[in-house]
Design a protein around this motif. Structure first.
Motif, mmCIF file in Angstrom:
data_model
loop_
_atom_site.group_PDB
_atom_site.id
_atom_site.type_symbol
_atom_site.label_atom_id
_atom_site.label_comp_id
_atom_site.label_asym_id
_atom_site.label_seq_id
_atom_site.Cartn_x
_atom_site.Cartn_y
_atom_site.Cartn_z
ATOM 1 N N ARG A 99 0.827 -1.209 0.000
ATOM 2 C CA ARG A 99 0.000 0.000 0.000
ATOM 3 C C ARG A 99 0.860 1.258 0.000
ATOM 4 N NH1 ARG A 99 -5.131 -1.428 0.369
ATOM 5 N NH2 ARG A 99 -5.656 -3.442 1.293
ATOM 6 N N LEU A 100 2.172 1.058 -0.151
ATOM 7 C CA LEU A 100 3.113 2.171 -0.257
ATOM 8 C C LEU A 100 3.917 1.996 -1.535
ATOM 9 C CD1 LEU A 100 4.510 4.675 0.961
ATOM 10 C CD2 LEU A 100 6.106 3.094 2.092
ATOM 11 N N LEU A 101 3.789 2.940 -2.451
ATOM 12 C CA LEU A 101 4.496 2.902 -3.728
ATOM 13 C C LEU A 101 5.575 3.978 -3.721
ATOM 14 C CD1 LEU A 101 4.413 1.532 -6.571
ATOM 15 C CD2 LEU A 101 2.964 3.430 -7.300
ATOM 16 N N THR A 102 6.815 3.564 -4.003
ATOM 17 C CA THR A 102 7.943 4.512 -4.039
ATOM 18 C C THR A 102 8.665 4.360 -5.375
ATOM 19 O OG1 THR A 102 9.389 2.902 -2.946
ATOM 20 C CG2 THR A 102 8.215 4.451 -1.536
ATOM 21 N N PRO A 103 8.120 4.919 -6.451
ATOM 22 C CA PRO A 103 8.678 4.705 -7.798
ATOM 23 C C PRO A 103 9.900 5.571 -8.094
ATOM 24 C CG PRO A 103 6.755 6.123 -7.918
ATOM 25 C CD PRO A 103 6.906 5.744 -6.472
ATOM 26 N N ASN A 104 10.986 5.322 -7.348
ATOM 27 C CA ASN A 104 12.192 6.137 -7.512
ATOM 28 C C ASN A 104 13.347 5.364 -8.140
ATOM 29 O OD1 ASN A 104 12.854 4.435 -5.428
ATOM 30 N ND2 ASN A 104 12.854 6.026 -3.840
ATOM 31 N N GLY A 105 13.083 4.140 -8.592
ATOM 32 C CA GLY A 105 14.103 3.383 -9.300
ATOM 33 C C GLY A 105 15.096 2.651 -8.431
ATOM 34 N N ASP A 106 14.829 2.547 -7.112
ATOM 35 C CA ASP A 106 15.785 1.853 -6.243
ATOM 36 C C ASP A 106 15.493 0.362 -6.133
ATOM 37 O OD1 ASP A 106 13.520 1.792 -4.694
ATOM 38 O OD2 ASP A 106 14.426 2.729 -2.919
ATOM 39 N N GLY A 107 14.464 -0.116 -6.849
ATOM 40 C CA GLY A 107 14.142 -1.539 -6.833
ATOM 41 C C GLY A 107 13.273 -1.973 -5.675
ATOM 42 N N ILE A 108 12.878 -1.056 -4.812
ATOM 43 C CA ILE A 108 12.033 -1.379 -3.655
ATOM 44 C C ILE A 108 10.705 -0.650 -3.805
ATOM 45 C CG2 ILE A 108 11.815 -1.300 -1.146
ATOM 46 C CD1 ILE A 108 14.860 -1.234 -0.986
ATOM 47 N N ASN A 109 9.629 -1.406 -3.919
ATOM 48 C CA ASN A 109 8.281 -0.844 -4.079
ATOM 49 C C ASN A 109 8.189 0.122 -5.261
ATOM 50 O OD1 ASN A 109 7.276 -2.277 -1.875
ATOM 51 N ND2 ASN A 109 7.723 -0.627 -0.430
ATOM 52 N N ASP A 110 8.961 -0.180 -6.325
ATOM 53 C CA ASP A 110 8.893 0.661 -7.519
ATOM 54 C C ASP A 110 7.600 0.442 -8.304
ATOM 55 O OD1 ASP A 110 11.227 2.071 -7.243
ATOM 56 O OD2 ASP A 110 12.446 0.598 -8.312
ATOM 57 N N VAL A 121 3.070 9.845 -11.049
ATOM 58 C CA VAL A 121 2.015 10.525 -10.331
ATOM 59 C C VAL A 121 2.626 11.318 -9.172
ATOM 60 C CG1 VAL A 121 1.566 8.628 -8.719
ATOM 61 C CG2 VAL A 121 -0.288 10.182 -9.343
ATOM 62 N N LEU A 122 2.005 12.413 -8.793
ATOM 63 C CA LEU A 122 2.528 13.230 -7.701
ATOM 64 C C LEU A 122 2.470 12.460 -6.383
ATOM 65 C CD1 LEU A 122 0.856 16.666 -8.534
ATOM 66 C CD2 LEU A 122 3.255 16.010 -8.884
ATOM 67 N N PRO A 123 3.408 12.719 -5.480
ATOM 68 C CA PRO A 123 3.344 12.071 -4.167
ATOM 69 C C PRO A 123 2.044 12.436 -3.455
ATOM 70 C CG PRO A 123 5.467 13.147 -4.493
ATOM 71 C CD PRO A 123 4.575 13.610 -5.609
ATOM 72 N N ILE A 150 -3.893 3.956 -1.255
ATOM 73 C CA ILE A 150 -2.463 3.709 -1.403
ATOM 74 C C ILE A 150 -1.735 5.042 -1.254
ATOM 75 C CG2 ILE A 150 -2.703 1.694 -2.896
ATOM 76 C CD1 ILE A 150 -1.983 3.516 -5.256
ATOM 77 N N ALA A 151 -0.509 4.973 -0.785
ATOM 78 C CA ALA A 151 0.317 6.172 -0.642
ATOM 79 C C ALA A 151 1.462 6.106 -1.644
ATOM 80 C CB ALA A 151 0.862 6.274 0.780
ATOM 81 N N VAL A 152 1.754 7.236 -2.274
ATOM 82 C CA VAL A 152 2.879 7.345 -3.202
ATOM 83 C C VAL A 152 3.895 8.298 -2.581
ATOM 84 C CG1 VAL A 152 3.638 8.021 -5.505
ATOM 85 C CG2 VAL A 152 1.399 6.924 -5.193
ATOM 86 N N VAL A 153 5.125 7.798 -2.399
ATOM 87 C CA VAL A 153 6.179 8.585 -1.752
ATOM 88 C C VAL A 153 7.467 8.421 -2.551
ATOM 89 C CG1 VAL A 153 7.542 8.927 0.343
ATOM 90 C CG2 VAL A 153 5.135 8.243 0.518
ATOM 91 N N TYR A 154 8.157 9.526 -2.816
ATOM 92 C CA TYR A 154 9.504 9.454 -3.410
ATOM 93 C C TYR A 154 10.195 10.797 -3.262
ATOM 94 C CZ TYR A 154 7.090 11.333 -7.564
ATOM 95 O OH TYR A 154 6.334 12.071 -8.436
#
Length: 238
Positions: free
Chosen positions: A143-154, A210-212, A234-238
């Motif tokens: 439920r936490l999406l962090t699409p920053n390219g670090d391979g974790i929850n991308d 998408v915006l955080p 869901i939460a989007v954080v990066y």
């Protein structure tokens, strides 16, 4: 994910007619079965072979059963099933494969204290509380999406099971901001009965992320006579 539904199947031979006995069963289903196991004749385990396993039926071969009142039992799983399904079937003696022996519904054996005689048969009744339900479990990988390219929850995996559908049916997964404005349709396509999985990498129609923030997801199943909705956040954080 939705747990498989387990079914116990029993056939008791009432030997009549010119074709005596059977060594093959063909059982109708609404989706491909899994883990066919525990085949026994009169309580004794016997070798068997799954000859075919298709979405609409499966076929099992075993040694000839030809004694009046002989009892065949086995167990199988379905990843999901439609309430009201009828597991009709046919028995065959492979010496006369063109002559099917139709299975008649009834209470061939008691499976224990939880076995209800009135419900024993070839069909599965739907509990009153689940009438009309089209979607089983809906599982988001995170439920936490962090699409920053670090391979974790991308990216996020969306799993769901569709129940009771007889035809391909539109399923739509939309995202809304907290003001109720639609941000993006993650997917919208026809699905059949059974499990399905989609992925989302946090990008919208123009390819931008998408915006955080916190978003509301809505999954809709658009049936002929009504629409079923499920929602969450869901939460989007990066």
């Amino acid at each position: 994910a939705e747990k498989p539904a387990t079914f116990h199947y029993a056939v008791r031979l009432k030997a009549t007619g010119p074709v005596r006995g059977y060594d093959r069963l063909e059982i109708d289903t609404n989706i491909r079965v899994s883990n066919i196991r525990g085949l026994r004749v009169n309580g004794q385990s016997v070798d068997f072979a799954v000859v075919e396993n298709e979405p609409e039926y499966f076929i099992v071969d075993f040694p000839l059963i030809d004694g009046n009142d002989d009892l065949l039992e086995f167990t199988f799983d379905l990843p999901i099933f439609r309430f009201g399904s009828t597991f009709s079937g046919r028995a065959f003696n492979r010496l006369w494969p063109e002559v099917p022996q139709i299975l008649e519904p009834g209470n061939a054996v008691s499976f224990g204290p939880e076995d209800i005689v009135e419900l024993s048969g070839l069909s599965v009744a739907i509990p009153r509380a689940q009438v009309g339900k089209l979607v089983g479990d809906i599982v988001l990988s995170s439920r936490l999406l962090t699409p920053n390219g670090d391979g974790i929850n991308d990216e996020m995996e969306i799993f769901f099971n569709l129940l009771q559908l007889t035809l391909p049916t539109p399923v739509i997964f939309d995202l809304y901001d907290l003001a109720g404005r639609k941000v993006y349709t993650v997917f919208g396509e026809d699905h059949r009965l059974g499990p399905a999985t989609h992925r989302w990498d946090g990008r919208v129609a123009d390819g931008q992320r998408v915006l955080p923030g916190l978003y509301v997801w809505v999954l809709r199943v658009v049936a002929d006579s009504f629409e079923e909705r499920h929602s969450g956040t869901i939460a989007v954080v990066y």
